[in-house]
Scaffold this active site. Structure first.
Site, PDB file in Angstrom:
ATOM      1  N   ARG A 524       0.820  -1.199   0.000  1.00 44.75           N
ATOM      2  CA  ARG A 524       0.000   0.000   0.000  1.00 44.75           C
ATOM      3  C   ARG A 524       0.859   1.257   0.000  1.00 44.75           C
ATOM      4  NH1 ARG A 524      -4.754  -0.027  -1.616  1.00 44.75           N
ATOM      5  NH2 ARG A 524      -5.239   1.775  -0.312  1.00 44.75           N
ATOM      6  N   ALA A 525       0.450   2.215  -0.819  1.00 49.19           N
ATOM      7  CA  ALA A 525       1.158   3.490  -0.859  1.00 49.19           C
ATOM      8  C   ALA A 525       0.984   4.259   0.441  1.00 49.19           C
ATOM      9  CB  ALA A 525       0.663   4.327  -2.037  1.00 49.19           C
ATOM     10  N   ASP A 526      -0.122   3.979   1.171  1.00 51.33           N
ATOM     11  CA  ASP A 526      -0.334   4.671   2.442  1.00 51.33           C
ATOM     12  C   ASP A 526       0.391   3.987   3.598  1.00 51.33           C
ATOM     13  OD1 ASP A 526      -1.913   2.436   2.720  1.00 51.33           O
ATOM     14  OD2 ASP A 526      -3.818   3.511   2.705  1.00 51.33           O
ATOM     15  N   GLU A 527       1.152   2.911   3.312  1.00 53.93           N
ATOM     16  CA  GLU A 527       2.004   2.272   4.313  1.00 53.93           C
ATOM     17  C   GLU A 527       3.458   2.548   3.947  1.00 53.93           C
ATOM     18  OE1 GLU A 527       0.916  -1.846   4.514  1.00 53.93           O
ATOM     19  OE2 GLU A 527      -0.913  -1.442   5.641  1.00 53.93           O
ATOM     20  N   THR A 528       3.752   3.831   3.756  1.00 55.48           N
ATOM     21  CA  THR A 528       5.067   4.253   3.310  1.00 55.48           C
ATOM     22  C   THR A 528       5.874   4.798   4.482  1.00 55.48           C
ATOM     23  OG1 THR A 528       4.177   4.825   1.141  1.00 55.48           O
ATOM     24  CG2 THR A 528       6.307   5.744   1.714  1.00 55.48           C
TER      25      THR A 528
END
Length: 661
Positions: A524-528
């Protein structure tokens, strides 16, 4: 800035057969032909498949229409999902074939033939009709993984109702939110069911949910299946037992328009209320059936699928309930956790029923691996041809273990990428029709025919090979794609999925394309993680950690740091035969620095288990909340509460170290 990406322990493996290897060039050319046909003539491509695989009451007037932003399929066609899954098999040899094979942790077993399923579906349909349910009404289903849960779904489809299945691990607030949003007329539930040696009270949870809604509750009736025959509270005038109203009477299938909603399935948003994803009838059935044959590989009449998912998730909708029965196959389900009451329960089931395709999550595979190889070697798993994984990113280590230990080096490892929203695999392989060279680890393979998946940079241009970008899908979207969102005029749909790249569907995942055209989904891009101006996916660090020979599982989070932006903390579960030590922690840390560069140097915390949902997803938000000392939020879906104690213990040890240093 994005980093150029070299995968850990990357391998391109042969198919395991000299004869097949000689056909590899032909196979890839045939794949290219299918992709070209589906791109240049999408209506012809999908139309011929829909005609071949499904029975229609009336043909469609228009095969495909691109709207803003979704694609509509088989416009004007008339069909019924229940008829296609059950009735049409009764005039041939499938009548007495096993449709569903079920086991429970209590040792119960049940074989349900297509004739049996026809009988049960009509009982459930008759029960719903007697409670006033008709075409277009919503039916919430909160059931354990049993043949009765499958029958309830098909019964809703039979009478034209729209089912909304809620995973049986969800709590009362999740039920209340979904029931209220869907305006469900009836809730179908069970008294209780067994889970890891405990009794889970479903009816009680439904009562709590409806009581919390009070006068806002749209529910007129609660239909209760006596799974364990426990005592439950029955509200007079509202609640009724299934065995009292579920009498057999043939119910004529409702002729549904292809674009009538078949079901709503809620998926949690990052903020706000859950999203009610709607799938159509004709399109969804077409796309899922095609990918059952092609991507899951159940292309032979006697193929058997053992799937460890649940009807509360999209995998359970598509590859437990609908497509296996649509295509007349046999699906095996297990009501409890696949490693209970003993670690190799899942392997025992594969051996007993000679499953040919094993469908599970990447997280579950890591969990099985943790127990060691001996449990697997005690069973004859030679029937397995294909192992399908989905869910989280599949790291190299469990991929290799699945291929060599579980599959004896002779299976096809097919890691897919897809979502609740897309309904069926979008990235993967086609072991059901052709064998393509596999790549290890989180490589999801190629865009499947009819799925136009790309990786773009921030400006919307194709990403260079091995440079991380954003996963997108171009229209026309395949028929199994969602038709929209419930209670939405289109604004939330566009804001959620089409605001970043216009008409391109953006699911929120990082990915990269390598020089051979394989697409690697990186998480996920929001788990960066933001480390010294670098943006690094948590899944990338986890892949590096699990490539260490001692590590079975890892979960990575970022904690604010005044100098680096974020400090990386990794919670690590070791394989059997390894013991936690400061020396091992340093060795894992050095391994990660070697693989990813000195910028990534995670703090290692050893734990016996990670907090996961019952669908197998690691609850990173919970781990981060414990690290930050904040509320962990809703824990109703957690698989094992003891895992929380493990994380808290590791955090306390860290605090002690900081005080003494």
């Amino acid at each position: 800035m994005f980093m150029r990406y070299i995968m850990v322990e990357e391998q391109t493996l042969k198919t395991g057969s000299q004869e097949l290897e000689e056909k590899a060039d032909y196979n890839m050319r045939y794949y290219a032909h299918l992709m070209k046909l589906s791109k240049e003539k999408p209506a012809e491509f999908w139309g011929s498949l829909a005609q071949d695989l499904l029975d229609w009451y009336e043909p469609w007037k228009e095969t495909m229409r691109q709207e803003d932003p979704m694609t509509r399929w088989f416009i004007g066609g008339k069909i019924n999902a229940s008829y296609n899954a059950v009735d049409r098999h009764l005039n041939g040899p499938r009548k007495f074939k096993a449709a569903v094979i079920w086991e429970s942790e209590l040792g119960e077993r049940k074989i349900v033939t297509y004739q049996d399923m026809f009988y049960e579906v009509n009982r459930w349909a008759n029960a719903l009709r007697s409670l006033g349910v008709g075409k277009g009404d919503r039916v919430t289903i909160y059931m354990p993984l049993t043949p009765e849960g499958i029958a309830a779904m098909l019964a809703s489809a039979r009478i034209g109702a729209i089912h909304s299945v809620i995973f049986a691990g969800f709590g009362s607030q999740a039920i209340a939110d979904r029931v209220e949003d869907a305006k469900a007329k009836v809730v179908i539930t069970a008294d209780a069911y067994p889970r890891r040696g405990k009794v889970v009270e479903l009816k009680k949870t439904v009562d709590e949910a409806l009581n919390s809604l009070g006068e806002r509750s749209p529910v007129q009736h609660v239909l209760v299946y006596r799974r364990m025959k426990t005592d439950v509270n029955m509200k007079e005038g509202r609640d009724v037992f299934f065995d009292e109203v579920g009498k057999y009477r043939y119910v004529e299938p409702e002729r549904m328009d292809s674009n009538d909603p078949l079901f709503i399935l809620y998926t949690s948003g990052t903020t706000g209320k859950p999203k009610g994803i709607m799938h159509s009838t004709g399109g969804y059935l077409t796309g899922t059936a095609v990918m059952l044959l092609w991507s899951y590989g159940l292309s032979q009449e006697n193929d058997v699928l053992f799937n460890t998912s649940d009807i509360g998730w999209i995998v359970g909708h598509s590859y437990i309930t609908y497509s296996p029965l649509i295509m007349g196959r046999t699906v095996v389900i297990y009501e409890s956790a696949p490693d209970y009451p003993y670690p190799d329960k899942w392997a025992e089931i594969i051996e007993r029923y000679r499953a040919t395709t094993f469908g599970t999550s990447a997280t579950a595979l890591r969990y099985f691996m943790k127990y060691g190889d001996e449990y697997v070697k005690n069973h004859d798993l030679s029937s397995i041809r294909i192992i399908v994984t989905n869910g989280e990113v599949l790291n190299y280590s469990p991929w290799k273990w699945g291929l060599e230990v579980l599959g004896g080096g002779k299976v096809f490892m097919s890691h897919q990428w897809w979502q609740t929203e897309t309904g069926a695999p979008n990235l993967g392989y086609l072991p059901g029709i052709i064998y393509m060279p596999m790549k290890s680890g989180p490589a999801s393979g190629f865009p499947l025919p009819g799925n136009f998946v790309e990786v773009l940079d921030e400006n919307g241009n194709p990403s260079a090979p091995r440079v991380r970008g954003y996963l997108v899908m171009r229209p026309p979207f395949p028929p199994n794609m969602m038709m929209g969102m419930w209670n939405d005029n289109g604004e939330r749909l566009k804001k959620t999925y089409f605001s970043k790249f216009g008409s391109l569907y953006y699911p929120g995942d990082f990915a990269m394309v390598d020089e051979d055209g394989y697409i690697w989904v990186l998480g996920r891009a929001d788990e960066t993680l933001k480390i010294a101006a670098h943006r690094i996916g948590a899944g990338e660090v986890e892949s590096a950690i699990t490539s260490h020979p001692s590590v079975a599982e890892a979960a990575v989070i970022g904690v604010p740091d005044s100098v680096k932006g974020e400090e990386v903390h990794a919670f690590v579960v070791l394989k059997q035969g390894y013991a936690p030590s400061s020396e091992l922690a340093k060795d894992i840390q050095s391994h990660v620095r070697k693989v990813m560069g000195p910028i990534v140097s995670p703090q290692i915390h050893f734990v016996d288990k990670l907090p996961k949902t019952r669908s197998g997803k690691v609850m990173r938000r919970v781990i981060k909340a414990v690290m930050m000392g904040s509320s962990a939020g809703d824990l109703t879906t957690i698989e094992d509460e003891a895992s929380m104690d493990e994380i808290k213990k590791a955090v306390e040890e860290l605090k002690k170290e900081l005080k003494t240093s």
